[in-house]
Enzyme design. Structure first.
Site, PDB file in Angstrom:
ATOM      1  N   ASP A   1      -5.999   8.569   2.091  1.00 42.25           N
ATOM      2  CA  ASP A   1      -6.355   7.155   1.957  1.00 42.25           C
ATOM      3  C   ASP A   1      -5.793   6.386   3.148  1.00 42.25           C
ATOM      4  O   ASP A   1      -5.206   6.991   4.051  1.00 42.25           O
ATOM      5  CB  ASP A   1      -5.805   6.585   0.632  1.00 42.25           C
ATOM      6  CG  ASP A   1      -4.279   6.512   0.611  1.00 42.25           C
ATOM      7  OD1 ASP A   1      -3.626   6.919   1.596  1.00 42.25           O
ATOM      8  OD2 ASP A   1      -3.728   6.021  -0.388  1.00 42.25           O
TER       9      ASP A   1
ATOM     10  N   ASP B   1      -3.263   3.071   3.813  1.00 42.57           N
ATOM     11  CA  ASP B   1      -2.323   2.182   3.121  1.00 42.57           C
ATOM     12  C   ASP B   1      -1.965   0.979   3.980  1.00 42.57           C
ATOM     13  O   ASP B   1      -1.658   1.134   5.169  1.00 42.57           O
ATOM     14  CB  ASP B   1      -1.037   2.947   2.785  1.00 42.57           C
ATOM     15  CG  ASP B   1      -1.297   4.224   2.009  1.00 42.57           C
ATOM     16  OD1 ASP B   1      -1.596   4.134   0.819  1.00 42.57           O
ATOM     17  OD2 ASP B   1      -1.212   5.323   2.618  1.00 42.57           O
TER      18      ASP B   1
ATOM     19  N   ASP C   1      -5.365   1.455  -0.094  1.00 45.76           N
ATOM     20  CA  ASP C   1      -4.338   0.798  -0.897  1.00 45.76           C
ATOM     21  C   ASP C   1      -3.861  -0.455  -0.183  1.00 45.76           C
ATOM     22  O   ASP C   1      -3.498  -0.404   0.997  1.00 45.76           O
ATOM     23  CB  ASP C   1      -3.124   1.730  -1.103  1.00 45.76           C
ATOM     24  CG  ASP C   1      -3.365   2.776  -2.174  1.00 45.76           C
ATOM     25  OD1 ASP C   1      -4.226   2.545  -3.041  1.00 45.76           O
ATOM     26  OD2 ASP C   1      -2.686   3.819  -2.136  1.00 45.76           O
TER      27      ASP C   1
HETATM   28  P1  GTP Z   1      -1.787  10.615   2.447  1.00 45.28           P
HETATM   29  O1  GTP Z   1      -2.339   9.325   1.935  1.00 45.28           O
HETATM   30  O2  GTP Z   1      -2.116  11.755   1.544  1.00 45.28           O
HETATM   31  O3  GTP Z   1      -2.164  10.881   3.850  1.00 45.28           O
HETATM   32  O4  GTP Z   1      -0.177  10.538   2.438  1.00 45.28           O
HETATM   33  P2  GTP Z   1       0.722   9.273   2.166  1.00 45.28           P
HETATM   34  O5  GTP Z   1       2.106   9.630   2.519  1.00 45.28           O
HETATM   35  O6  GTP Z   1       0.144   8.060   2.818  1.00 45.28           O
HETATM   36  O7  GTP Z   1       0.650   9.158   0.581  1.00 45.28           O
HETATM   37  P3  GTP Z   1       0.289   7.924  -0.359  1.00 45.28           P
HETATM   38  O8  GTP Z   1      -0.817   7.109   0.196  1.00 45.28           O
HETATM   39  O9  GTP Z   1       0.055   8.524  -1.694  1.00 45.28           O
HETATM   40  O10 GTP Z   1       1.613   7.082  -0.463  1.00 45.28           O
HETATM   41  C1  GTP Z   1       2.152   6.326   0.602  1.00 45.28           C
HETATM   42  C2  GTP Z   1       3.464   5.717   0.186  1.00 45.28           C
HETATM   43  O11 GTP Z   1       3.293   4.802  -0.876  1.00 45.28           O
HETATM   44  C3  GTP Z   1       4.487   6.750  -0.312  1.00 45.28           C
HETATM   45  O12 GTP Z   1       5.725   6.425   0.235  1.00 45.28           O
HETATM   46  C4  GTP Z   1       4.550   6.561  -1.790  1.00 45.28           C
HETATM   47  O13 GTP Z   1       5.847   6.792  -2.281  1.00 45.28           O
HETATM   48  C5  GTP Z   1       4.150   5.131  -1.936  1.00 45.28           C
HETATM   49  N1  GTP Z   1       3.393   4.987  -3.175  1.00 45.28           N
HETATM   50  C6  GTP Z   1       2.230   5.535  -3.427  1.00 45.28           C
HETATM   51  N2  GTP Z   1       1.786   5.213  -4.647  1.00 45.28           N
HETATM   52  C7  GTP Z   1       2.697   4.450  -5.198  1.00 45.28           C
HETATM   53  C8  GTP Z   1       2.794   3.798  -6.456  1.00 45.28           C
HETATM   54  O14 GTP Z   1       1.950   3.905  -7.320  1.00 45.28           O
HETATM   55  N3  GTP Z   1       3.885   3.049  -6.661  1.00 45.28           N
HETATM   56  C9  GTP Z   1       4.823   2.915  -5.726  1.00 45.28           C
HETATM   57  N4  GTP Z   1       5.860   2.152  -5.992  1.00 45.28           N
HETATM   58  N5  GTP Z   1       4.780   3.526  -4.534  1.00 45.28           N
HETATM   59  C10 GTP Z   1       3.722   4.302  -4.255  1.00 45.28           C
HETATM   60 MN    MN Z   2      -1.715   7.308   2.165  1.00 45.26          MN
HETATM   61 MN    MN Z   3      -1.805   5.419  -0.907  1.00 41.28          MN
END
Ligand code: GTP
Ligand code: MN
Ligand code: MN
Length: 377
Positions: free
Chosen positions: A204, A206, A301
């Site tokens: 995704d 972020d 996100d």
């Molecule tokens: P990919 O998206 O798979 O490339 O990896 P990513 O490291 O970006 O993973 P992700 O988008 O799932 O999460 C990014 C950050 O947001 C991480 O540090 C997570 O701990 C944090 N995070 C993700 N989902 C949540 C949530 O529902 N609540 C909270 N508080 N933090 C979140």
């Molecule tokens: Mn991510």
């Molecule tokens: Mn995410």
């Protein structure tokens, strides 16, 4: 300049937030199998085992060279008996029987396919698996009751399981940047998550949004979403007003200003350039159009944070998940503090510690600063 002796052991710290974990490391041949076992443990809802395998893999990511013999692992933290057996097997035979069996297992494959649907967690996937369902088409075929998120997850399943490239992330970033500035001049947009850590692809994109004038960011999310919606850029969105008190890791008592956190899980409609659409999608038979679709779905996100919490939010949303987990564990166990995505609370002195940069947070925690590119724990 002499190269290190083969027997020279590297000191590796036990908390992921004390280590530098670059994106590209030397032991993928060991970390990938260990992470398969971690994922499988997650599917079995065995959290202890999941985290044990994740920690083992993470320690190996921090090593400056490839592991060739079991002796190379001497004095390393976090490596339990089970992980060591798996590593030994891979070093000796080139593969681990347990890992290969896991990858082939019907349950692992079904759980992977079902949790691969946006909005489906381990609990629902496991229930469906026990009812004999194996993949998203089975959900449709058998008329399972799906919530709105899961419906979108099934509809855009193929696109959402296709890695998002850095280029696509940049295109989305431009769109969100436009929306944010149109809605509130002076607003700041930061790319967080894996792309901030330097990843080439992600599941995704972020983002974190704030404004230097405290309070100006309030109520921004619906306006940003409306702007995007009016441009036809949104396929799905679900906003949650993330109360600070609901967060698992937050301090018990939270001041009123902590309740403003807003986040949005969304799916964007991203127009594709000709080189990106066309042939591959068409060949896979994914589209009714002969030329392939002119757009793809991308998970995005969005998080809005007040300026006073921006440093904490940035740190908390940059990841990796294990790095975050160990930051909070370090704060609690080693410093008597409580760290969340909003604040750092000193439980002994009974006060919050202000920070206007990530560097300051590391300093508060008594940690050496680790830049985002080395938080790939
Ligand atoms: P990919 O998206 O798979 O490339 O990896 P990513 O490291 O970006 O993973 P992700 O988008 O799932 O999460 C990014 C950050 O947001 C991480 O540090 C997570 O701990 C944090 N995070 C993700 N989902 C949540 C949530 O529902 N609540 C909270 N508080 N933090 C979140
Ligand atoms: Mn991510
Ligand atoms: Mn995410």
């Amino acid at each position: 300049k002499t190269s290190p002796k083969p027997s020279a052991h590297v000191a590796v710290k036990s908390y992921a937030c004390q280590r530098r974990s670059p994106l590209n490391h030397h032991n993928t041949f060991l970390t990938e199998p260990l992470e398969i076992l971690a994922e499988n443990a997650e599917f079995m809802e065995n959290e202890g085992r999941n985290i044990a395998f994740r920690r083992s893999a993470s320690v190996l990511k921090a090593l400056p060279r490839v592991v060739r013999r079991m002796e190379d692992l001497k004095n390393l933290p976090c490596l339990g008996g089970h992980s060591l057996r798996v590593i030994k097997e891979i070093l000796e035979d080139g593969a681990s029987q347990e890992v290969e069996t896991t990858k082939q297992s019907e349950q692992f494959q079904a759980m992977k396919a079902l949790t691969g649907v946006f909005g489906v967690g381990v609990k629902s996937a496991d229930r469906w698996f026990r009812e004999g369902l194996r993949n998203p088409s089975d959900l449709i075929r058998t008329g399972q009751k799906l919530n709105h998120t899961q419906q979108a997850g099934v509809r855009y399943y193929n696109d959402l399981n296709k890695p998002v490239t850095k280029k696509e992330a940049e295109a989305i970033s431009d769109m969100v940047g436009k929306a944010v500035r149109a809605v509130l001049p002076g607003a700041i947009l930061t790319l967080t998550g894996g792309f901030r850590r330097g990843k080439e692809v992600g599941h995704d994109v972020d983002f974190l949004i704030t404004h230097p004038e405290e309070g100006a960011e309030e109520g921004m999310m619906p306006k940003v979403l409306k702007w995007l919606e009016d441009q036809g850029l949104l396929l799905y969105q679900k906003t949650t007003r993330n109360s600070y008190l609901e967060s698992r890791d937050g301090p018990e008592r939270a001041p009123h200003h902590m309740d403003r956190f807003e986040r949005c899980f969304s799916i964007f409609k991203l127009e594709q350039t000709k080189e990106c659409s066309g042939t591959t999608a068409g060949a896979a038979g994914m589209s009714e159009q002969q030329s392939g679709p002119s757009w793809r779905a991308v998970r995005v996100d969005l998080v809005v944070s007040p300026y006073s919490q921006f440093a904490y939010a940035t740190l908390g949303w940059t990841g990796s998940k294990l790095f975050e987990r160990d930051l909070r564990r370090w704060a609690g166990q080693e410093r008597g503090m409580s760290l969340s995505n909003h604040a750092l609370y000193d439980s002994k002195r009974h006060h919050y510690l202000h920070a206007s940069s990530e560097e300051e947070i590391f300093t508060h925690l008594g940690l050496e600063y680790i830049p985002p590119s080395e938080r790939n724990a």
